[in-house]
Design a protein around this motif. Structure first.
Motif, PDB file in Angstrom:
ATOM      1  N   LEU A 142       0.852  -1.195   0.000  1.00 57.55           N
ATOM      2  CA  LEU A 142       0.000   0.000   0.000  1.00 57.55           C
ATOM      3  C   LEU A 142       0.884   1.239   0.000  1.00 57.55           C
ATOM      4  N   LYS A 143       0.435   2.241  -0.734  1.00 60.71           N
ATOM      5  CA  LYS A 143       1.299   3.419  -0.833  1.00 60.71           C
ATOM      6  C   LYS A 143       1.180   4.298   0.411  1.00 60.71           C
ATOM      7  N   ASN A 144       2.271   4.955   0.759  1.00 61.16           N
ATOM      8  CA  ASN A 144       2.261   5.949   1.828  1.00 61.16           C
ATOM      9  C   ASN A 144       3.325   6.980   1.487  1.00 61.16           C
ATOM     10  N   THR A 145       2.898   8.175   1.150  1.00 62.50           N
ATOM     11  CA  THR A 145       3.857   9.196   0.728  1.00 62.50           C
ATOM     12  C   THR A 145       4.265  10.105   1.894  1.00 62.50           C
ATOM     13  N   ILE A 146       3.711   9.814   3.073  1.00 59.09           N
ATOM     14  CA  ILE A 146       4.006  10.666   4.232  1.00 59.09           C
ATOM     15  C   ILE A 146       5.225  10.112   4.966  1.00 59.09           C
ATOM     16  N   GLY A 147       6.240  10.944   5.144  1.00 59.41           N
ATOM     17  CA  GLY A 147       7.473  10.462   5.767  1.00 59.41           C
ATOM     18  C   GLY A 147       8.065  11.447   6.748  1.00 59.41           C
ATOM     19  N   ARG A 148       9.372  11.372   6.888  1.00 62.77           N
ATOM     20  CA  ARG A 148      10.113  12.178   7.866  1.00 62.77           C
ATOM     21  C   ARG A 148       9.897  13.677   7.689  1.00 62.77           C
ATOM     22  N   GLU A 149       9.904  14.100   6.433  1.00 58.11           N
ATOM     23  CA  GLU A 149       9.812  15.541   6.152  1.00 58.11           C
ATOM     24  C   GLU A 149       8.482  16.096   6.653  1.00 58.11           C
ATOM     25  N   GLU A 150       7.418  15.323   6.406  1.00 60.36           N
ATOM     26  CA  GLU A 150       6.085  15.760   6.833  1.00 60.36           C
ATOM     27  C   GLU A 150       6.003  15.766   8.361  1.00 60.36           C
ATOM     28  N   LEU A 151       6.626  14.755   8.958  1.00 58.04           N
ATOM     29  CA  LEU A 151       6.616  14.666  10.423  1.00 58.04           C
ATOM     30  C   LEU A 151       7.333  15.874  11.025  1.00 58.04           C
ATOM     31  N   ALA A 152       8.461  16.230  10.433  1.00 54.99           N
ATOM     32  CA  ALA A 152       9.257  17.344  10.954  1.00 54.99           C
ATOM     33  C   ALA A 152       8.475  18.655  10.887  1.00 54.99           C
ATOM     34  N   ILE A 153       7.845  18.905   9.754  1.00 54.19           N
ATOM     35  CA  ILE A 153       7.136  20.183   9.601  1.00 54.19           C
ATOM     36  C   ILE A 153       5.878  20.210  10.481  1.00 54.19           C
ATOM     37  N   ALA A 154       5.232  19.055  10.610  1.00 56.47           N
ATOM     38  CA  ALA A 154       4.041  18.984  11.467  1.00 56.47           C
ATOM     39  C   ALA A 154       4.420  19.272  12.921  1.00 56.47           C
ATOM     40  N   ASN A 155       5.562  18.727  13.314  1.00 57.04           N
ATOM     41  CA  ASN A 155       6.083  18.953  14.659  1.00 57.04           C
ATOM     42  C   ASN A 155       6.285  20.433  14.942  1.00 57.04           C
ATOM     43  N   LYS A 156       6.916  21.077  13.972  1.00 51.90           N
ATOM     44  CA  LYS A 156       7.231  22.495  14.104  1.00 51.90           C
ATOM     45  C   LYS A 156       5.940  23.319  14.238  1.00 51.90           C
ATOM     46  N   ILE A 157       4.969  22.985  13.408  1.00 48.76           N
ATOM     47  CA  ILE A 157       3.717  23.746  13.419  1.00 48.76           C
ATOM     48  C   ILE A 157       2.968  23.522  14.728  1.00 48.76           C
ATOM     49  N   ILE A 158       2.933  22.282  15.162  1.00 46.87           N
ATOM     50  CA  ILE A 158       2.231  21.987  16.421  1.00 46.87           C
ATOM     51  C   ILE A 158       2.909  22.725  17.580  1.00 46.87           C
ATOM     52  N   LYS A 159       4.230  22.697  17.586  1.00 51.35           N
ATOM     53  CA  LYS A 159       4.967  23.394  18.657  1.00 51.35           C
ATOM     54  C   LYS A 159       4.671  24.893  18.665  1.00 51.35           C
ATOM     55  N   SER A 160       4.433  25.453  17.498  1.00 51.58           N
ATOM     56  CA  SER A 160       4.151  26.894  17.415  1.00 51.58           C
ATOM     57  C   SER A 160       2.794  27.250  18.033  1.00 51.58           C
ATOM     58  N   GLY A 161       1.929  26.252  18.131  1.00 53.61           N
ATOM     59  CA  GLY A 161       0.600  26.483  18.700  1.00 53.61           C
ATOM     60  C   GLY A 161      -0.363  27.176  17.747  1.00 53.61           C
ATOM     61  N   LYS A 162       0.108  27.553  16.563  1.00 54.49           N
ATOM     62  CA  LYS A 162      -0.751  28.268  15.609  1.00 54.49           C
ATOM     63  C   LYS A 162      -1.198  27.322  14.511  1.00 54.49           C
ATOM     64  N   LEU A 163      -2.351  26.714  14.690  1.00 51.94           N
ATOM     65  CA  LEU A 163      -2.802  25.719  13.728  1.00 51.94           C
ATOM     66  C   LEU A 163      -3.591  26.330  12.578  1.00 51.94           C
ATOM     67  N   SER A 164      -4.014  27.582  12.749  1.00 55.50           N
ATOM     68  CA  SER A 164      -4.604  28.313  11.625  1.00 55.50           C
ATOM     69  C   SER A 164      -4.322  29.796  11.817  1.00 55.50           C
ATOM     70  N   GLY A 165      -4.107  30.482  10.707  1.00 49.71           N
ATOM     71  CA  GLY A 165      -3.884  31.929  10.801  1.00 49.71           C
ATOM     72  C   GLY A 165      -5.019  32.720  10.195  1.00 49.71           C
ATOM     73  N   PHE A 166      -6.103  32.022   9.837  1.00 49.02           N
ATOM     74  CA  PHE A 166      -7.227  32.687   9.173  1.00 49.02           C
ATOM     75  C   PHE A 166      -8.106  33.446  10.151  1.00 49.02           C
ATOM     76  N   LYS A 167      -8.616  34.591   9.680  1.00 58.24           N
ATOM     77  CA  LYS A 167      -9.690  35.307  10.366  1.00 58.24           C
ATOM     78  C   LYS A 167     -10.626  35.834   9.290  1.00 58.24           C
ATOM     79  N   ALA A 168     -11.933  35.902   9.604  1.00 56.72           N
ATOM     80  CA  ALA A 168     -12.880  36.445   8.624  1.00 56.72           C
ATOM     81  C   ALA A 168     -12.908  37.958   8.750  1.00 56.72           C
ATOM     82  N   GLU A 169     -11.734  38.557   8.592  1.00 58.40           N
ATOM     83  CA  GLU A 169     -11.589  40.011   8.737  1.00 58.40           C
ATOM     84  C   GLU A 169     -10.650  40.522   7.659  1.00 58.40           C
TER      85      GLU A 169
END
Ligand SMILES: *Cc1c(COP(=O)(O)O)cnc(C)c1O
Length: 405
Positions: A6-33
């Motif tokens: 079965l294919k899986n294209t998610i690897g180390r690189e995705e894990l690293a960037i996800a880690n960084k984003i989660i650590k930042s605490g900012k999961l979205s930067g959108f506002k309806a403004e």
């Protein structure tokens, strides 16, 4: 028993960037403004900048799914209720449903049996004074005939939209599909070549369509006064915004895309060359490696040469242990929603006003392929290698020998 990986294209690189984003605490930067937050967070902007360059377009707009993308695109056109949009019956249902969201009417044109995409002649036949747009689908990873459609319709007021969900990087006449029409886009759902779980991308060079898509993506009605937007038709907004995590993962996935496609296509090209030697099998023509993205491998049984039923052939292939082989595809024009004309409410709105009879016979090519001659091999499920290719070839060869085709 042969095992496909079965294919899986998610690897180390995705894990690293996800880690960084989660650590930042900012999961979205959108506002309806407006202006702060209207265009999303850091990674959404970064991903969109990357996509602009990757596709060579002026605007790349991320959304939370390609279904959302299609809906935003429909709203970005100046659609009036009752307008008609021509669409292919061979697609995922969202391609036709997006039209209904603005109370416009899907009109189905038939497909060509050579590429399973809209047949320009049938498009022309289904045009009326109310035709507002045409949605072509680059189905299975192969390009649709956008140039030819433009030529036959001879009307540049009618917008052409590319649903290139299954073709993230297919080259047709030196252009990347999705970018060869007025507006198009791609899906990043988990089944596609690369994915962010859920997600979609709109691409266009048209400023007005791009701006309207971004408004619909992010609660348009709340910002149109501050942004001094004058044309407010169809700007009832949604929340189609992408999260930072998906954007970050998307960025990494896109860096891998060409490599993934080249690797897969090398093998699939070989398979196609091998299967072409069998009597009565019709396969896509590939000259260059990116002519087709092979989301699935479309296979046709030529019934002028083979008089054994598809069911029998399919059964034998299954018995050989071939997984991911499916009989037929689907005909969206025959979904119950169309046959019964029940969409919004229970009294036929808005399909009652359609002149098209949503029943068998309106798309004879699509119907015959689905009912009798078409087989799909769902290659995108697997991380294909040379052993798989040899196994698939052997399954077909043995069945052809056994059934004396
Ligand atoms: C997957 C797909 C869609 C829908 O995309 P999502 O991202 O799942 O919303 C639309 N059209 C086609 C042809 C698809 O394959």
């Amino acid at each position: 028993m042969h095992k496909f990986k079965l294919k899986n294209t998610i690897g180390r690189e995705e894990l690293a960037i996800a880690n960084k984003i989660i650590k930042s605490g900012k999961l979205s930067g959108f506002k309806a403004e407006w202006p702060n937050g209207f265009y999303g967070g850091k990674y959404v902007k970064k991903f969109e900048d990357y996509l602009k360059k990757f596709y060579g377009v002026k605007y790349a707009i991320t959304v939370n799914s390609w279904t959302s993308g299609l809906i935003a695109i429909m709203g970005s056109l100046d659609i009036e209720p009752g307008d008609e949009v021509i669409v292919s019956p061979w697609t995922m249902s969202a391609t036709a449903m997006c039209i209904l969201h603005f109370n416009a009417i899907p009109i189905f044109a038939d497909i060509s049996k050579e590429d399973y995409c809209l047949d320009p002649i049938s498009v022309k036949k289904n045009m009326t004074k109310k035709t507002k747009a045409i949605i072509t689908v680059d189905i299975f990873g192969g390009p649709s005939k956008v140039e030819e459609i433009k030529k036959v319709i001879k009307n540049n007021k009618i917008k052409i939209i590319s649903d290139s969900a299954q073709s993230p990087y297919a080259i047709y006449k030196k252009k990347i599909v999705g970018t060869n029409s007025d507006i198009g886009g791609f899906s990043l759902n988990v089944h596609k070549h690369i994915n962010t779980g859920e997600g979609g991308i709109i691409v266009t060079n048209n400023k007005s369509l791009a701006n309207r898509c971004m408004l619909i993506r992010n609660h348009a009605e709340t910002v149109i006064a501050n942004m001094s937007i004058k044309k407010i038709n169809n700007l009832i907004g949604y929340n189609f915004r992408m999260c930072e995590l998906e954007a970050g993962i998307g960025l990494e996935q896109y860096k891998k895309l060409k490599k993934i496609l080249f690797n897969r296509n090398r093998y699939i090209k070989k398979l196609v060359e091998k299967l072409e030697n069998l009597n009565g099998l019709i396969l896509p023509k590939i000259n260059n490696i990116l002519d087709h993205n092979f989301y699935i491998l479309p296979i046709q049984i030529d019934d002028t040469k083979v008089n054994i039923s598809r069911k029998k052939i399919w059964n034998e292939l299954k018995k050989m242990g071939l997984v991911g082989i499916v009989e037929g595809y689907q005909n969206i024009h025959l979904l119950k929603i169309f046959k019964k004309r029940i969409a919004y409410g229970s009294r036929g709105f808005p399909l009652n006003i359609s002149w098209q009879k949503y029943k068998k016979g309106i798309c004879p090519v699509a119907e015959k392929l689905h009912d009798k001659t078409f087989l799909t091999l769902e290659l995108c499920l697997f991380d294909i290698n040379l052993k798989d290719i040899n196994f698939i070839e052997n399954c077909f060869k043995n069945v052809w020998l056994k059934l004396k085709i």
